[in-house]
Design an enzyme around this catalytic site. Structure first.
Site, mmCIF file in Angstrom:
data_model
loop_
_atom_site.group_PDB
_atom_site.id
_atom_site.type_symbol
_atom_site.label_atom_id
_atom_site.label_comp_id
_atom_site.label_asym_id
_atom_site.label_seq_id
_atom_site.Cartn_x
_atom_site.Cartn_y
_atom_site.Cartn_z
ATOM 1 N N CYS A 284 34.197 51.395 35.946
ATOM 2 C CA CYS A 284 34.867 50.787 37.087
ATOM 3 C C CYS A 284 36.174 50.101 36.715
ATOM 4 O O CYS A 284 36.991 49.801 37.584
ATOM 5 C CB CYS A 284 33.930 49.803 37.775
ATOM 6 S SG CYS A 284 32.364 50.551 38.300
ATOM 7 N N HIS B 6 37.327 44.654 42.224
ATOM 8 C CA HIS B 6 36.481 45.837 42.256
ATOM 9 C C HIS B 6 35.465 45.667 43.373
ATOM 10 O O HIS B 6 34.815 44.629 43.491
ATOM 11 C CB HIS B 6 35.790 45.996 40.898
ATOM 12 C CG HIS B 6 34.731 47.041 40.871
ATOM 13 N ND1 HIS B 6 34.898 48.287 41.448
ATOM 14 C CD2 HIS B 6 33.483 47.046 40.318
ATOM 15 C CE1 HIS B 6 33.800 49.004 41.259
ATOM 16 N NE2 HIS B 6 32.933 48.272 40.590
ATOM 17 N N ASN C 209 30.663 51.106 46.252
ATOM 18 C CA ASN C 209 31.263 51.079 44.914
ATOM 19 C C ASN C 209 31.722 52.484 44.542
ATOM 20 O O ASN C 209 30.889 53.368 44.295
ATOM 21 C CB ASN C 209 30.227 50.557 43.916
ATOM 22 C CG ASN C 209 30.755 50.499 42.486
ATOM 23 O OD1 ASN C 209 31.851 50.959 42.186
ATOM 24 N ND2 ASN C 209 29.956 49.934 41.592
#
Length: 332
Positions: A118, A259, A289
């Site tokens: 990520c 994020h 996500n």
């Protein structure tokens, strides 16, 4: 040290699959012991996008790249570098960046992938900025693209509800040193905690032939440990950025783009640091996500919707498998 070249963020773009997967599908279609309310209250996610039959990291990345080039007022022929951050490449070889290069019709310039989960997009941002600062590239395309839906265990309600698919991209260009806009970058990794988030390969045999280890076909995440890690690191990165802002003489952080992983993580970090909630860009309720695509998708949306504007100082923050964590202060 005197800069030879500055770096400016010239354009952004994003691409998302057409298929919308609302929370109730996990109950109504997959039969999981969960509910829309259970997912929303624990994650903040209401829906996400899943790749269709023709979607891959490369196709989504190419669409995001085309949008970023259009935003920058450039064409593929102008590019000197292509970097793709992904943990779900189309192939083990060649790189997804090479597939994007071919689809764009770009020149024979360097094109390669990097993997930092990520945090991947911010790692790519660092690489692109350094190519430009040294004069090795004038225009760099950076793509974050992932299709994590194809790594999910749809019997595990704790993990499969979290993720979505998509791609985001930015174009960096050389600028006079006085106009440098990528102001501070922080990159970290702690490989000793690698077991907390893993996406095992489906190409390399897992486990190796002849062993009795269980197969590892799906993403694995240790939720409680990752939650603590993410909150701690996000707090550290925000506090470090606040010091950087003062040292650089900037007026402040106009927008925080974290994020997009879990609303509870974001809320806990904001409570600890006191960072204003009205200055935080959040779209995880619609996309979940999306790994390396998360930050560039949110950045592109923030610019397109007026959530932030040219001239603003934006703090980008990410954390993920590795374990990795990273941040960037960027003046748009």
């Amino acid at each position: 040290m005197t800069l030879q070249f500055g770096v400016t963020l010239r354009g952004t773009g994003s691409a998302l699959p057409a298929r919308v997967v609302p929370n109730h599908e996990f109950t109504d279609v997959l039969g999981l012991d969960t509910s829309d309310e259970w997912i929303r209250t624990r994650t903040g996610i209401r829906e996400r996008r899943f790749a269709g039959p023709g979607d891959t990291s490369a196709t989504l990345g190419t669409a995001a790249a085309r949008a970023a080039l259009a935003s920058a007022g450039l064409t593929a022929a102008d590019l000197d570098l292509i970097v793709c951050a992904t943990v779900t490449p189309d192939l083990m070889c060649p790189a997804t960046a090479a597939l994007i290069q071919a689809a764009l019709g770009a020149r024979a310039v360097p094109a390669f992938d990097l993997t930092a989960a990520c945090s991947g997009f911010l790692y790519a941002l660092s690489v692109g900025a350094q190519f430009i600062r040294t004069g090795a590239a004038r225009h760099a395309l950076l793509v974050g693209a992932d299709v994590l839906s194809r790594t999910l265990d749809f019997t595990d309600r704790n993990s499969c509800i979290l993720f979505g698919d998509g791609a985001g991209a930015v174009v960096l260009s050389a600028a006079p040193p006085a106009d440098d806009s990528v102001r501070a970058l922080q990159l970290y990794c702690d490989g000793s905690r690698q077991e907390l988030i893993q996406v095992p390969s489906k190409v390399t045999p897992t486990p190796p032939p002849g062993t009795s280890l269980p197969r590892l076909d799906h993403i694995r995440i240790s939720g409680r440990e990752v939650f603590r890690f993410a909150v701690t690191r996000m707090v550290e990165l925000i506090e470090r950025a606040a010091r950087d802002v003062r040292e650089l003489g900037l007026p402040g952080i106009d927008v925080l783009i974290p994020h997009q992983v879990n609303q509870r993580i974001i809320d806990a970090a904001l409570e600890s640091t006191g960072f204003p909630r009205d200055k935080v860009m959040v779209n995880l309720d619609r996309y979940g996500n999306t790994s390396a695509a998360s930050v560039p998708i949110a950045l592109d949306e923030a610019l397109r919707t007026g959530r932030c504007k040219r001239g603003d100082t934006v703090l980008l923050v990410a954390f993920g498998g590795g374990l990795t964590w990273s941040s960037a202060l960027v003046t748009l």
